[in-house]
Design a protein around this motif. Structure first.
Motif, PDB file in Angstrom:
ATOM      1  N   LEU A   1      39.527  34.373  36.342  1.00  0.00           N
ATOM      2  CA  LEU A   1      40.574  35.275  36.827  1.00  0.00           C
ATOM      3  C   LEU A   1      41.950  34.829  36.360  1.00  0.00           C
ATOM      4  O   LEU A   1      42.782  35.649  35.960  1.00  0.00           O
ATOM      5  CB  LEU A   1      40.531  35.345  38.356  1.00  0.00           C
ATOM      6  N   VAL A   2      42.203  33.526  36.370  1.00  0.00           N
ATOM      7  CA  VAL A   2      43.489  33.000  35.867  1.00  0.00           C
ATOM      8  C   VAL A   2      43.662  33.334  34.392  1.00  0.00           C
ATOM      9  O   VAL A   2      44.725  33.749  33.939  1.00  0.00           O
ATOM     10  CB  VAL A   2      43.569  31.480  36.097  1.00  0.00           C
ATOM     11  N   GLY A   3      42.581  33.175  33.626  1.00  0.00           N
ATOM     12  CA  GLY A   3      42.640  33.507  32.205  1.00  0.00           C
ATOM     13  C   GLY A   3      42.921  34.976  31.958  1.00  0.00           C
ATOM     14  O   GLY A   3      43.668  35.338  31.056  1.00  0.00           O
ATOM     15  N   ILE A   4      42.326  35.858  32.780  1.00  0.00           N
ATOM     16  CA  ILE A   4      42.554  37.301  32.638  1.00  0.00           C
ATOM     17  C   ILE A   4      44.003  37.644  32.926  1.00  0.00           C
ATOM     18  O   ILE A   4      44.651  38.398  32.190  1.00  0.00           O
ATOM     19  CB  ILE A   4      41.616  38.087  33.577  1.00  0.00           C
ATOM     20  N   ASN A   5      44.558  37.080  34.011  1.00  0.00           N
ATOM     21  CA  ASN A   5      45.959  37.347  34.351  1.00  0.00           C
ATOM     22  C   ASN A   5      46.898  36.883  33.251  1.00  0.00           C
ATOM     23  O   ASN A   5      47.871  37.552  32.918  1.00  0.00           O
ATOM     24  CB  ASN A   5      46.317  36.656  35.672  1.00  0.00           C
ATOM     25  N   ALA A   6      46.589  35.722  32.657  1.00  0.00           N
ATOM     26  CA  ALA A   6      47.418  35.227  31.555  1.00  0.00           C
ATOM     27  C   ALA A   6      47.295  36.128  30.340  1.00  0.00           C
ATOM     28  O   ALA A   6      48.276  36.386  29.631  1.00  0.00           O
ATOM     29  CB  ALA A   6      47.014  33.794  31.209  1.00  0.00           C
ATOM     30  N   ARG A   7      46.088  36.637  30.080  1.00  0.00           N
ATOM     31  CA  ARG A   7      45.874  37.505  28.921  1.00  0.00           C
ATOM     32  C   ARG A   7      46.616  38.833  29.078  1.00  0.00           C
ATOM     33  O   ARG A   7      47.161  39.374  28.125  1.00  0.00           O
ATOM     34  CB  ARG A   7      44.378  37.774  28.736  1.00  0.00           C
ATOM     35  N   ILE A   8      46.654  39.345  30.340  1.00  0.00           N
ATOM     36  CA  ILE A   8      47.340  40.613  30.587  1.00  0.00           C
ATOM     37  C   ILE A   8      48.826  40.490  30.291  1.00  0.00           C
ATOM     38  O   ILE A   8      49.453  41.408  29.774  1.00  0.00           O
ATOM     39  CB  ILE A   8      47.105  41.068  32.041  1.00  0.00           C
ATOM     40  N   SER A   9      49.408  39.319  30.580  1.00  0.00           N
ATOM     41  CA  SER A   9      50.855  39.137  30.417  1.00  0.00           C
ATOM     42  C   SER A   9      51.253  38.765  28.999  1.00  0.00           C
ATOM     43  O   SER A   9      52.432  38.786  28.664  1.00  0.00           O
ATOM     44  CB  SER A   9      51.351  38.051  31.381  1.00  0.00           C
TER      45      SER A   9
ATOM     46  N   PHE B   1      37.638  44.413  34.400  1.00  0.00           N
ATOM     47  CA  PHE B   1      36.946  43.128  34.449  1.00  0.00           C
ATOM     48  C   PHE B   1      37.529  42.248  35.560  1.00  0.00           C
ATOM     49  O   PHE B   1      36.805  41.532  36.259  1.00  0.00           O
ATOM     50  CB  PHE B   1      37.068  42.434  33.094  1.00  0.00           C
ATOM     51  N   LYS B   2      38.864  42.328  35.743  1.00  0.00           N
ATOM     52  CA  LYS B   2      39.513  41.577  36.812  1.00  0.00           C
ATOM     53  C   LYS B   2      38.972  42.009  38.170  1.00  0.00           C
ATOM     54  O   LYS B   2      38.731  41.175  39.054  1.00  0.00           O
ATOM     55  CB  LYS B   2      41.025  41.783  36.749  1.00  0.00           C
ATOM     56  N   GLU B   3      38.759  43.314  38.337  1.00  0.00           N
ATOM     57  CA  GLU B   3      38.223  43.833  39.597  1.00  0.00           C
ATOM     58  C   GLU B   3      36.818  43.289  39.849  1.00  0.00           C
ATOM     59  O   GLU B   3      36.471  42.924  40.982  1.00  0.00           O
ATOM     60  CB  GLU B   3      38.210  45.360  39.564  1.00  0.00           C
ATOM     61  N   ILE B   4      35.995  43.215  38.777  1.00  0.00           N
ATOM     62  CA  ILE B   4      34.639  42.672  38.912  1.00  0.00           C
ATOM     63  C   ILE B   4      34.683  41.212  39.349  1.00  0.00           C
ATOM     64  O   ILE B   4      33.949  40.778  40.244  1.00  0.00           O
ATOM     65  CB  ILE B   4      33.876  42.811  37.581  1.00  0.00           C
ATOM     66  N   ILE B   5      35.579  40.426  38.723  1.00  0.00           N
ATOM     67  CA  ILE B   5      35.691  39.007  39.052  1.00  0.00           C
ATOM     68  C   ILE B   5      36.141  38.827  40.499  1.00  0.00           C
ATOM     69  O   ILE B   5      35.615  37.985  41.239  1.00  0.00           O
ATOM     70  CB  ILE B   5      36.673  38.315  38.098  1.00  0.00           C
ATOM     71  N   GLU B   6      37.139  39.619  40.921  1.00  0.00           N
ATOM     72  CA  GLU B   6      37.644  39.502  42.297  1.00  0.00           C
ATOM     73  C   GLU B   6      36.556  39.846  43.310  1.00  0.00           C
ATOM     74  O   GLU B   6      36.449  39.206  44.357  1.00  0.00           O
ATOM     75  CB  GLU B   6      38.860  40.402  42.481  1.00  0.00           C
ATOM     76  N   LYS B   7      35.740  40.868  43.009  1.00  0.00           N
ATOM     77  CA  LYS B   7      34.628  41.205  43.898  1.00  0.00           C
ATOM     78  C   LYS B   7      33.599  40.080  43.928  1.00  0.00           C
ATOM     79  O   LYS B   7      33.005  39.788  44.979  1.00  0.00           O
ATOM     80  CB  LYS B   7      33.975  42.511  43.449  1.00  0.00           C
ATOM     81  N   GLY B   8      33.375  39.442  42.765  1.00  0.00           N
ATOM     82  CA  GLY B   8      32.450  38.317  42.716  1.00  0.00           C
ATOM     83  C   GLY B   8      32.934  37.159  43.576  1.00  0.00           C
ATOM     84  O   GLY B   8      32.147  36.522  44.289  1.00  0.00           O
ATOM     85  N   ILE B   9      34.246  36.875  43.532  1.00  0.00           N
ATOM     86  CA  ILE B   9      34.819  35.806  44.353  1.00  0.00           C
ATOM     87  C   ILE B   9      34.661  36.121  45.836  1.00  0.00           C
ATOM     88  O   ILE B   9      34.293  35.267  46.636  1.00  0.00           O
ATOM     89  CB  ILE B   9      36.309  35.611  43.992  1.00  0.00           C
ATOM     90  N   GLN B  10      34.935  37.376  46.186  1.00  0.00           N
ATOM     91  CA  GLN B  10      34.793  37.790  47.588  1.00  0.00           C
ATOM     92  C   GLN B  10      33.347  37.651  48.057  1.00  0.00           C
ATOM     93  O   GLN B  10      33.077  37.196  49.177  1.00  0.00           O
ATOM     94  CB  GLN B  10      35.276  39.229  47.746  1.00  0.00           C
ATOM     95  N   SER B  11      32.416  38.026  47.178  1.00  0.00           N
ATOM     96  CA  SER B  11      30.998  37.937  47.534  1.00  0.00           C
ATOM     97  C   SER B  11      30.570  36.486  47.756  1.00  0.00           C
ATOM     98  O   SER B  11      29.856  36.173  48.711  1.00  0.00           O
ATOM     99  CB  SER B  11      30.150  38.577  46.435  1.00  0.00           C
ATOM    100  N   ILE B  12      31.028  35.591  46.893  1.00  0.00           N
ATOM    101  CA  ILE B  12      30.657  34.183  47.027  1.00  0.00           C
ATOM    102  C   ILE B  12      31.264  33.583  48.289  1.00  0.00           C
ATOM    103  O   ILE B  12      30.628  32.789  48.991  1.00  0.00           O
ATOM    104  CB  ILE B  12      31.107  33.397  45.784  1.00  0.00           C
ATOM    105  N   ASN B  13      32.510  33.937  48.605  1.00  0.00           N
ATOM    106  CA  ASN B  13      33.131  33.448  49.838  1.00  0.00           C
ATOM    107  C   ASN B  13      32.328  33.879  51.065  1.00  0.00           C
ATOM    108  O   ASN B  13      32.163  33.117  52.022  1.00  0.00           O
ATOM    109  CB  ASN B  13      34.567  33.965  49.945  1.00  0.00           C
TER     110      ASN B  13
END
Length: 324
Positions: free
Chosen positions: A235-243, A192-204
């Protein structure tokens, strides 16, 4: 894990094997060999305890023989003979023993009929894969080895009939299933993190393209920026959830379907909007084709060739030289 089993075995050993013997009255004699602590020729207790040690080398110095005859303290004072150096740690009951002491007692005292091979496997997991390593975590392969070793030990015939051991086995199996879910959740979060990062890249990328257009794209830029901030917060929420430690009832596994399809819907909406704005034709303009007109107009058209030809004549076929 096997507290009840150890307590019963030690008490049985003490009451049936040692209690009928004449009490130990040995005193420490520094020059006595081979044992400074006990007279191995006359002390029945010392001779019996030595024979019950796997290598016939009890740890005499950390056991107080004056307490051996005490029916409450005696069994656990004798247990110290089969343990490595305790460093002054007091043991008056089975609850005072950690997992390392429990395994060593079952390993070195022959009164416990448990496979040494199985005990060694659990000790190896404890010492070399968990306790004495720099990182207190196991990869999937080591985790499987650890669970298998513990399950094999608890399924050994002499422990399989013990109620406490089987309760521990159930807890281990339950923990194993939760650990498997944790691994699944970690992978789902990574995807899911990979999907979000690709979405951010696409919007940029879209923002960079839209910035080059006219003022009518201002509204679209604002919308893209808002969606970008939402993805960054996710993405911040996902990183926090992973840790964070694993919590089954709040785990991503229970919400994975909703999250996945929501993300697909969200990203597909972005693509649709981008297509309309970039390639749409709101004015329905008519297409004019000037191709035939251009081809006919260029027929026998030589451009500046006439000039080049006249210059050539003037320079090469004239007997007068001067400045052009």
């Amino acid at each position: 894990m096997v507290f009840g089993h150890l307590s019963r075995k030690k008490e049985t050993f003490y009451n049936n094997v040692l209690a009928p013997l004449s009490p130990c009255s040995c005193v420490f004699v520094s020059k006595r060999r081979p044992n400074q602590y006990h007279d191995m020729n006359n002390c029945e207790w010392a001779k019996t305890l030595r024979l019950r040690h796997q290598s016939f080398k009890p740890n005499w110095k950390q056991s107080d023989s004056s307490k051996w005859i005490d029916p409450l303290l005696g069994p656990w004072e004798i247990a110290k003979l089969y343990l490595p150096a305790l460093g002054g740690h007091a043991i008056t009951s089975v609850e005072d023993m950690d997992i390392s002491n429990l395994l060593n007692l079952m390993y070195w005292c022959t009164h416990f009929s448990v496979s040494q091979h199985l005990i060694n496997e659990v000790r190896d997991v404890r010492n070399n894969k968990w306790a004495h390593v720099t990182s207190l975590e196991l990869n999937d392969a080591d985790k499987k080895i650890a669970f298998d070793a513990i399950e094999n030990l608890l399924n050994f015939p002499s422990l399989a009939k013990e109620h406490d051991a089987q309760n521990s086995l159930k807890e281990i199996i339950k923990l194993k299933s939760v650990s498997d879910l944790h691994s699944m959740e970690a992978k789902a979060l990574a995807d899911f993190k990979e999907i979000i990062e690709k979405g951010i890249q696409s919007i940029n990328t879209e923002l960079a393209n839209v910035a080059e257009e006219s003022e009518r794209s201002t509204e679209q830029q604002i919308e893209f920026k808002h969606e970008l901030e939402m993805l960054k917060e996710t993405l911040v929420g996902i990183n926090a959830r992973i840790s964070r430690p694993y919590d089954f009832w709040n785990s991503t596994i229970l919400r994975l379907g909703t999250i996945f399809w929501a993300s697909i819907w969200f990203l597909s909406g972005i693509v649709k909007e981008c297509t309309i704005y970039e390639y749409g034709d709101p004015w329905k303009l008519k297409f004019f084709d000037f191709k035939d007109f251009i081809i006919s107009s260029r027929k026998e058209f030589t451009g500046r060739r006439w000039l080049y030809e006249e210059l050539e004549q003037a320079l090469e076929h004239h007997d007068k030289w001067g400045v052009l």
